[in-house]
Scaffold this motif. Structure first.
Motif, PDB file in Angstrom:
ATOM      1  N   THR A  53     -10.210   6.891  -3.633  1.00 49.99           N
ATOM      2  CA  THR A  53      -9.986   5.821  -2.661  1.00 49.99           C
ATOM      3  C   THR A  53     -10.994   5.889  -1.526  1.00 49.99           C
ATOM      4  N   ARG A 101      -4.605   2.592  -5.645  1.00 46.79           N
ATOM      5  CA  ARG A 101      -3.573   2.017  -4.787  1.00 46.79           C
ATOM      6  C   ARG A 101      -4.036   0.795  -3.998  1.00 46.79           C
ATOM      7  N   GLU A 102      -5.309   0.659  -3.716  1.00 48.75           N
ATOM      8  CA  GLU A 102      -5.784  -0.493  -2.971  1.00 48.75           C
ATOM      9  C   GLU A 102      -5.955  -1.729  -3.845  1.00 48.75           C
ATOM     10  N   GLY A 151       0.224   4.961  -0.853  1.00 50.33           N
ATOM     11  CA  GLY A 151      -0.809   4.886   0.180  1.00 50.33           C
ATOM     12  C   GLY A 151      -0.947   6.112   1.046  1.00 50.33           C
ATOM     13  N   TRP A 185     -12.314  -3.576  -0.652  1.00 51.97           N
ATOM     14  CA  TRP A 185     -11.399  -4.149  -1.626  1.00 51.97           C
ATOM     15  C   TRP A 185     -12.144  -5.126  -2.530  1.00 51.97           C
ATOM     16  N   TYR A 198     -10.059   4.120   1.302  1.00 48.95           N
ATOM     17  CA  TYR A 198      -9.211   3.639   2.393  1.00 48.95           C
ATOM     18  C   TYR A 198      -8.521   4.825   3.030  1.00 48.95           C
ATOM     19  N   VAL A 240      -6.066   2.419   7.692  1.00 51.04           N
ATOM     20  CA  VAL A 240      -4.987   1.468   7.425  1.00 51.04           C
ATOM     21  C   VAL A 240      -3.941   1.492   8.542  1.00 51.04           C
ATOM     22  N   PHE A 296      -3.233  -4.911  -4.188  1.00 50.25           N
ATOM     23  CA  PHE A 296      -3.076  -5.999  -3.232  1.00 50.25           C
ATOM     24  C   PHE A 296      -3.308  -7.336  -3.940  1.00 50.25           C
ATOM     25  N   TRP A 343       0.838  -1.201   0.000  1.00 49.20           N
ATOM     26  CA  TRP A 343       0.000   0.000   0.000  1.00 49.20           C
ATOM     27  C   TRP A 343       0.875   1.254   0.000  1.00 49.20           C
TER      28      TRP A 343
END
Length: 137
Positions: free
Chosen positions: A37, A104-105, A28, A91, A39, A44, A108, A23
């Motif tokens: 985003t 960016r998420e 992140g 996600w 998140y 986080v 993963f 991340w």
């Protein structure tokens, strides 16, 4: 069961560190528009820090056999699990083309997310079973 919980917690932390580094490596902490985003950095980072605090409480329980530390560790796991569930559902929706968790998420790896969540769930169960056993010898 206590040591199994510790091992599971450490494995979940290692997997979580991998996800955190992924991340961070993908921007992140860089400020992005809200629409990009879902998140927040506080979610986080908070998930990580509270999880680490719970691990410290669990180690203190193992060192002292004080039930209060075991219940404190479990309490932190409840909070961390809720935060993790929020991130996981966002996600997952993003994986299916939804409007959450873009950019960016989405870097993963699915395997890392599933393994981290599975080991974290095992940790939750083991810590809970240990804590309730302390009340009923």
């Amino acid at each position: 069961m206590e040591i199994a919980a510790l091992v599971a917690w450490i494995l979940a932390a290692v997997g979580g560190c991998h996800l955190l580094m992924t991340w961070l490596a993908n921007g992140g902490l860089r400020r992005q528009p809200t629409k990009v985003t879902r998140y927040p950095s506080a979610l986080v980072i908070g998930h990580t820090l509270i999880g680490a605090l719970g691990l410290v409480a669990w180690v203190l329980y193992l060192a002292t056999s004080c039930a209060a530390y075991a219940w404190c560790a479990f309490g932190t796991l409840v909070i961390v699990a809720l935060m993790g569930f929020v991130m996981f559902t966002r996600w997952l929706v993003g994986q299916r083309g939804g409007r959450h968790a873009r950019g960016r998420e989405q870097v993963f790896p699915a395997v890392a997310v599933v393994v981290h969540g599975t080991v974290a769930f095992a940790t939750f169960v083991l810590v809970y079973l240990t804590a309730i056993a302390l009340r009923h010898p």
